[in-house]
Motif scaffolding. Structure first.
Motif, PDB file in Angstrom:
ATOM      1  N   HIS A 105       0.726  -1.126   0.079  1.00  0.00           N
ATOM      2  CA  HIS A 105      -0.007   0.172   0.061  1.00  0.00           C
ATOM      3  C   HIS A 105       0.733   1.295  -0.056  1.00  0.00           C
ATOM      4  N   VAL A 106       0.657   2.200  -0.745  1.00  0.00           N
ATOM      5  CA  VAL A 106       1.215   3.508  -1.152  1.00  0.00           C
ATOM      6  C   VAL A 106       2.746   3.130  -1.124  1.00  0.00           C
ATOM      7  N   PHE A 107       3.291   2.260  -1.765  1.00  0.00           N
ATOM      8  CA  PHE A 107       4.695   2.154  -2.038  1.00  0.00           C
ATOM      9  C   PHE A 107       5.375   3.424  -2.489  1.00  0.00           C
ATOM     10  N   GLN A 108       4.725   4.030  -3.049  1.00  0.00           N
ATOM     11  CA  GLN A 108       5.552   5.413  -3.685  1.00  0.00           C
ATOM     12  C   GLN A 108       6.092   6.163  -2.533  1.00  0.00           C
ATOM     13  N   SER A 109       5.785   6.103  -1.300  1.00  0.00           N
ATOM     14  CA  SER A 109       6.302   6.731  -0.125  1.00  0.00           C
ATOM     15  C   SER A 109       7.761   6.368   0.043  1.00  0.00           C
ATOM     16  N   LEU A 110       8.016   4.925  -0.227  1.00  0.00           N
ATOM     17  CA  LEU A 110       9.339   4.293   0.039  1.00  0.00           C
ATOM     18  C   LEU A 110      10.299   4.593  -0.773  1.00  0.00           C
ATOM     19  N   VAL A 111      10.367   5.763  -1.312  1.00  0.00           N
ATOM     20  CA  VAL A 111      11.552   6.101  -2.277  1.00  0.00           C
ATOM     21  C   VAL A 111      12.940   5.909  -1.143  1.00  0.00           C
ATOM     22  N   GLY A 112      13.919   5.395  -1.656  1.00  0.00           N
ATOM     23  CA  GLY A 112      15.025   5.187  -0.787  1.00  0.00           C
ATOM     24  C   GLY A 112      14.954   3.654  -0.427  1.00  0.00           C
ATOM     25  N   LEU A 113      13.957   2.984  -0.537  1.00  0.00           N
ATOM     26  CA  LEU A 113      13.645   1.643   0.099  1.00  0.00           C
ATOM     27  C   LEU A 113      13.230   0.758  -0.870  1.00  0.00           C
ATOM     28  N   LEU A 114      12.653   1.170  -1.909  1.00  0.00           N
ATOM     29  CA  LEU A 114      12.073   0.618  -3.252  1.00  0.00           C
ATOM     30  C   LEU A 114      12.605   1.134  -4.303  1.00  0.00           C
ATOM     31  N   ASP A 115      13.111   0.529  -5.373  1.00  0.00           N
ATOM     32  CA  ASP A 115      13.197   1.294  -6.605  1.00  0.00           C
ATOM     33  C   ASP A 115      11.886   1.502  -7.407  1.00  0.00           C
ATOM     34  N   GLU A 116      10.970   0.679  -7.091  1.00  0.00           N
ATOM     35  CA  GLU A 116       9.584   0.854  -7.653  1.00  0.00           C
ATOM     36  C   GLU A 116       8.853   2.044  -7.418  1.00  0.00           C
ATOM     37  N   ALA A 117       9.331   2.577  -6.080  1.00  0.00           N
ATOM     38  CA  ALA A 117       8.633   3.951  -5.508  1.00  0.00           C
ATOM     39  C   ALA A 117       9.173   5.052  -6.401  1.00  0.00           C
ATOM     40  N   ASP A 118      10.491   5.068  -6.847  1.00  0.00           N
ATOM     41  CA  ASP A 118      10.940   6.278  -7.460  1.00  0.00           C
ATOM     42  C   ASP A 118      10.388   6.141  -8.930  1.00  0.00           C
ATOM     43  N   GLU A 119      10.343   4.894  -9.526  1.00  0.00           N
ATOM     44  CA  GLU A 119       9.718   4.578 -10.779  1.00  0.00           C
ATOM     45  C   GLU A 119       8.374   5.022 -10.937  1.00  0.00           C
ATOM     46  N   ALA A 120       7.578   4.736 -10.228  1.00  0.00           N
ATOM     47  CA  ALA A 120       6.195   4.769 -10.216  1.00  0.00           C
ATOM     48  C   ALA A 120       6.015   6.537  -9.979  1.00  0.00           C
ATOM     49  N   LEU A 121       6.731   7.161  -9.279  1.00  0.00           N
ATOM     50  CA  LEU A 121       6.533   8.547  -9.219  1.00  0.00           C
ATOM     51  C   LEU A 121       6.934   9.321 -10.267  1.00  0.00           C
ATOM     52  N   GLU A 122       8.017   8.566 -11.053  1.00  0.00           N
ATOM     53  CA  GLU A 122       8.371   9.153 -12.398  1.00  0.00           C
ATOM     54  C   GLU A 122       7.218   9.103 -13.297  1.00  0.00           C
ATOM     55  N   ARG A 123       6.625   8.096 -13.486  1.00  0.00           N
ATOM     56  CA  ARG A 123       5.436   7.781 -14.291  1.00  0.00           C
ATOM     57  C   ARG A 123       4.262   8.709 -14.049  1.00  0.00           C
ATOM     58  N   ALA A 124       3.979   9.051 -12.807  1.00  0.00           N
ATOM     59  CA  ALA A 124       2.951   9.859 -12.156  1.00  0.00           C
ATOM     60  C   ALA A 124       3.162  11.253 -12.713  1.00  0.00           C
TER      61      ALA A 124
END
Length: 307
Positions: free
Chosen positions: A277-296
């Protein structure tokens, strides 16, 4: 993308129970304190600055690119609604998402400190977010330059604020970007059962407990409480919905996307595997977070820029 990162996140956050004895539901004070402490550990970019303000008669936080940062002075406004199950959270707890959206788009945001349940149950939060949007319009801000965004409960508020604005005869924003939105107060999605073992944050019991505080006896079978099931999305702006497969609210997103498609609305359903849930907040812990925010950020920049 790292399977090790995803496993570490799942182990770190597995069903937190702030300040509660086993078998004893946490108090609202404990829920709020635990959520604030959890989100305080999330990374906020140094390339944004914040300022307290008001919007629609409510406290709000203005988040904008810091002077000299990349992508500053982009036109448009992101109206952001924080998460927290309608019972906790604030613009500050959402800064890990809001800040990165602002940093990546160069578009300033207003994050609204709407009233919380149980002190202010449904429909107080929607009344507040609609008031904030109404004030932007009254200031002369072109709705085609405004996008709604939000995570969790705030993602749900982005949708229901659109519904309320349309019902009030107001023009709608140019886009919605929502992250793991809460869209079904009936808790009837199949993922409430099938994803409970892999969701590190929530159980059906925990979301039902906080959901009842927001409902305060209201019937959940209505569009403003369960838009994934009952909302007429005709006339809605384009939507980006991001969600992870490891969350019990997964079906809230998939069912809203299906309703949007049926209504002829442009919708992007962006599902990331094995993230919570809300993995986008986990920048620095998950590469997927930064990638998702780039898409957003790309989605928001394209929609606001097109306007």
């Amino acid at each position: 993308m790292s399977s090790r990162q995803r496993a570490d996140v799942a182990a770190r956050f597995r069903h937190p129970r702030p300040d509660a004895q086993p078998g004893t539901p946490p108090s609202i004070e404990a829920i709020r304190a635990g959520f604030k402490a959890l989100m305080a550990g999330m990374r906020v970019p140094e390339t944004v600055r914040t300022a307290a303000t008001t919007l629609g008669g409510l406290p709000a936080l203005r988040v904008e690119p810091a002077a000299g940062g990349a992508g500053t002075s982009a036109a448009g406004t992101i109206l952001y609604f924080h998460g927290g199950g309608w019972v906790c959270g604030s613009p500050e707890t959402a800064l890990s998402v809001t800040g990165h959206l602002v940093a990546k788009t160069g578009i300033a945001a207003y994050s609204v400190d709407y009233r919380l349940a149980p002190e202010h149950p449904f429909p107080a939060a929607i009344d507040d977010t609609l008031s904030a949007y109404r004030e932007l319009l009254e200031r002369g801000v072109d709705p085609s330059s405004i996008a709604f965004a939000g995570e969790s409960a705030g993602g749900g508020l982005a949708v229901t604020t659109c519904l309320a604005a349309r019902d009030a005869g107001l023009p709608l924003p140019t886009a919605l970007a929502i992250f793991s939105p809460g869209l079904d107060a009936t808790r009837s999605g199949e993922s409430m059962r099938t994803k409970e073992d892999v969701d590190p944050f929530f159980t059906r019991e925990s979301v039902g407990r906080t959901g009842a505080m927001y409902l305060a006896g209201a019937d959940p079978h209505q569009p403003l409480l369960s838009p994934a099931l009952y909302a007429d999305l005709a006339g809605f702006p384009p939507m980006l919905i991001q969600v992870g497969t490891n969350e019990i609210l997964l079906d809230d997103s998939t069912r809203l996307a299906a309703r949007a498609r049926q209504a002829g609305i442009d919708v992007i359903l962006d599902v990331t595997a094995d993230v919570p849930h809300v993995f986008q907040s986990l920048v620095g812990l998950l590469d997927e977070a930064d990638e998702a925010l780039e898409r957003a950020a790309l989605f928001l920049g394209q929609r606001i820029g097109r306007a």
